[in-house]
Design a protein around this motif. Sequence first.
Motif, mmCIF file in Angstrom:
data_model
loop_
_atom_site.group_PDB
_atom_site.id
_atom_site.type_symbol
_atom_site.label_atom_id
_atom_site.label_comp_id
_atom_site.label_asym_id
_atom_site.label_seq_id
_atom_site.Cartn_x
_atom_site.Cartn_y
_atom_site.Cartn_z
ATOM 1 N N LYS A 126 95.140 81.611 -0.152
ATOM 2 C CA LYS A 126 95.170 82.663 -1.174
ATOM 3 C C LYS A 126 94.835 84.006 -0.552
ATOM 4 O O LYS A 126 95.499 85.020 -0.813
ATOM 5 C CB LYS A 126 94.172 82.333 -2.288
ATOM 6 N N GLY A 127 93.809 84.024 0.282
ATOM 7 C CA GLY A 127 93.413 85.271 0.918
ATOM 8 C C GLY A 127 94.496 85.851 1.800
ATOM 9 O O GLY A 127 94.677 87.076 1.862
ATOM 10 N N ALA A 128 95.224 84.992 2.491
ATOM 11 C CA ALA A 128 96.304 85.458 3.357
ATOM 12 C C ALA A 128 97.404 86.134 2.546
ATOM 13 O O ALA A 128 97.961 87.164 2.963
ATOM 14 C CB ALA A 128 96.883 84.283 4.150
ATOM 15 N N ILE A 129 97.718 85.575 1.384
ATOM 16 C CA ILE A 129 98.738 86.170 0.521
ATOM 17 C C ILE A 129 98.255 87.516 -0.020
ATOM 18 O O ILE A 129 99.001 88.509 -0.030
ATOM 19 C CB ILE A 129 99.083 85.208 -0.631
ATOM 20 N N VAL A 130 97.002 87.551 -0.481
ATOM 21 C CA VAL A 130 96.428 88.810 -0.974
ATOM 22 C C VAL A 130 96.475 89.867 0.121
ATOM 23 O O VAL A 130 96.849 91.028 -0.110
ATOM 24 C CB VAL A 130 94.977 88.590 -1.451
ATOM 25 N N ALA A 131 96.101 89.481 1.345
ATOM 26 C CA ALA A 131 96.067 90.426 2.461
ATOM 27 C C ALA A 131 97.457 90.955 2.784
ATOM 28 O O ALA A 131 97.644 92.165 2.983
ATOM 29 C CB ALA A 131 95.465 89.747 3.690
ATOM 30 N N ARG A 132 98.432 90.063 2.848
ATOM 31 C CA ARG A 132 99.807 90.495 3.178
ATOM 32 C C ARG A 132 100.337 91.468 2.132
ATOM 33 O O ARG A 132 100.908 92.519 2.457
ATOM 34 C CB ARG A 132 100.726 89.282 3.300
ATOM 35 N N LEU A 138 100.274 99.227 1.023
ATOM 36 C CA LEU A 138 99.708 100.437 1.630
ATOM 37 C C LEU A 138 100.653 101.050 2.664
ATOM 38 O O LEU A 138 100.296 102.026 3.326
ATOM 39 C CB LEU A 138 98.371 100.105 2.297
ATOM 40 N N GLY A 139 101.850 100.488 2.782
ATOM 41 C CA GLY A 139 102.830 101.032 3.715
ATOM 42 C C GLY A 139 102.729 100.486 5.117
ATOM 43 O O GLY A 139 103.375 101.005 6.041
ATOM 44 N N GLY A 140 101.933 99.440 5.304
ATOM 45 C CA GLY A 140 101.838 98.820 6.623
ATOM 46 C C GLY A 140 103.135 98.134 6.994
ATOM 47 O O GLY A 140 103.857 97.633 6.122
ATOM 48 N N PRO A 141 103.467 98.067 8.280
ATOM 49 C CA PRO A 141 104.706 97.426 8.708
ATOM 50 C C PRO A 141 104.669 95.915 8.472
ATOM 51 O O PRO A 141 103.600 95.296 8.545
ATOM 52 C CB PRO A 141 104.786 97.752 10.199
ATOM 53 N N GLU A 142 105.821 95.346 8.201
ATOM 54 C CA GLU A 142 105.870 93.912 7.888
ATOM 55 C C GLU A 142 105.355 93.034 9.028
ATOM 56 O O GLU A 142 104.648 92.049 8.757
ATOM 57 C CB GLU A 142 107.290 93.507 7.495
ATOM 58 N N PRO A 143 105.654 93.318 10.294
ATOM 59 C CA PRO A 143 105.091 92.469 11.361
ATOM 60 C C PRO A 143 103.570 92.454 11.363
ATOM 61 O O PRO A 143 102.945 91.436 11.652
ATOM 62 C CB PRO A 143 105.657 93.083 12.641
ATOM 63 N N GLU A 144 102.961 93.586 11.043
ATOM 64 C CA GLU A 144 101.506 93.641 10.967
ATOM 65 C C GLU A 144 101.002 92.805 9.802
ATOM 66 O O GLU A 144 100.043 92.024 9.945
ATOM 67 C CB GLU A 144 101.043 95.083 10.810
ATOM 68 N N ALA A 145 101.627 92.945 8.645
ATOM 69 C CA ALA A 145 101.245 92.154 7.475
ATOM 70 C C ALA A 145 101.412 90.670 7.755
ATOM 71 O O ALA A 145 100.565 89.850 7.367
ATOM 72 C CB ALA A 145 102.076 92.575 6.261
ATOM 73 N N ASP A 146 102.488 90.308 8.440
ATOM 74 C CA ASP A 146 102.722 88.908 8.797
ATOM 75 C C ASP A 146 101.672 88.405 9.782
ATOM 76 O O ASP A 146 101.199 87.257 9.686
ATOM 77 C CB ASP A 146 104.110 88.733 9.410
ATOM 78 N N GLY A 147 101.307 89.254 10.754
ATOM 79 C CA GLY A 147 100.306 88.859 11.738
ATOM 80 C C GLY A 147 98.959 88.598 11.097
ATOM 81 O O GLY A 147 98.268 87.630 11.435
ATOM 82 N N VAL A 148 98.563 89.457 10.176
ATOM 83 C CA VAL A 148 97.313 89.278 9.450
ATOM 84 C C VAL A 148 97.372 88.011 8.604
ATOM 85 O O VAL A 148 96.436 87.195 8.592
ATOM 86 C CB VAL A 148 97.021 90.502 8.565
ATOM 87 N N CYS A 149 98.463 87.828 7.898
ATOM 88 C CA CYS A 149 98.644 86.659 7.041
ATOM 89 C C CYS A 149 98.538 85.372 7.854
ATOM 90 O O CYS A 149 97.818 84.433 7.491
ATOM 91 C CB CYS A 149 99.995 86.758 6.336
ATOM 92 N N ASP A 150 99.234 85.317 8.979
ATOM 93 C CA ASP A 150 99.234 84.130 9.832
ATOM 94 C C ASP A 150 97.829 83.833 10.345
ATOM 95 O O ASP A 150 97.370 82.687 10.334
ATOM 96 C CB ASP A 150 100.197 84.346 10.997
ATOM 97 N N ALA A 151 97.128 84.866 10.808
ATOM 98 C CA ALA A 151 95.789 84.680 11.357
ATOM 99 C C ALA A 151 94.811 84.177 10.302
ATOM 100 O O ALA A 151 93.968 83.312 10.574
ATOM 101 C CB ALA A 151 95.290 85.990 11.966
ATOM 102 N N ILE A 152 94.900 84.727 9.090
ATOM 103 C CA ILE A 152 93.970 84.319 8.031
ATOM 104 C C ILE A 152 94.242 82.887 7.594
ATOM 105 O O ILE A 152 93.312 82.090 7.406
ATOM 106 C CB ILE A 152 94.047 85.293 6.839
#
Length: 274
Positions: A126-132, A138-152
């Motif tokens: 759930k947290g990974a989805i919220v984070a992505r 907030l305008g962050g790039p998709e690869p960054e959002a994906d990287g955060v999601c994957d790590a969480i």
Amino acid sequence: MASEDWKLYGFAPVPRDPEVLFKNHPTASGPSPKQDLFVVDDFPLPDTPVVREVRAFAQRELDEQTFNHSNRVFVYGAALVKTHFPEWKFNETPTAVETYALSCLLHDIGTADKFLATTYMSFEFKGAIVARDLILSLGGPEPEADGVCDAIIRHQDIFVKGWVSVISKRVEWEEADIGGRGNITTVGQILQLSTILDNVGLRANLIHPRLIETTTAKFPRKGWSGHFARVIEKELALKPWCHTSTFEVPNWKEGVQSKFATDVRGNDVMRPFD
């Protein structure tokens, strides 16, 4: 996918199992690993618009103990990489550091009151989805959002046993430690190492004691060991199928004392700072 994006956001593959990662390591193996003398202020969060926004969101939604834990995780992980994995060039890649910072700030967002008891999903997922969603909004790039999601999603993917292989349409089950198999991203591995360090004290000898002293002074634990143990027990009670149950005995059932919570409460390394 843009062909070079993975290189910029910490997606480089490294061994999933720390035992493999650190085996015969020149600075991290043996009885006296290298401990560079860093202090907390050597590792400030990146001062970027998305990090500032996410930090404000995390501070708003998380309780003080969890927010402070998230900041400590960033510091410990950044120090681990600088001392023991300089070849990753991680600290020299601003987008990778930002991705890691966002992962740290949001890795426990799924334990916030707003999310933990309002979903059937494990808190990491759930947290990974919220984070992505937040980073993209907030305008962050998709690869960054994906990287955060994957790590969480994977930040508690530790000590899992057993594997399934399908050969000629036949499923075989082998009781074996699969930690040695497979890879994880650099951001994911650093997040795992630093969270488990703060939570149970594992591999705290890879960083200098002064870093722990200054980090816990700036971001106090305030009883973090007991606090997080109660969060573990709460999620297990709410969702006995949750991913946290992978730390427990087979066929764990409510009423059985949590091994994970017990280990967290037994964090002797961090006890003087709790």
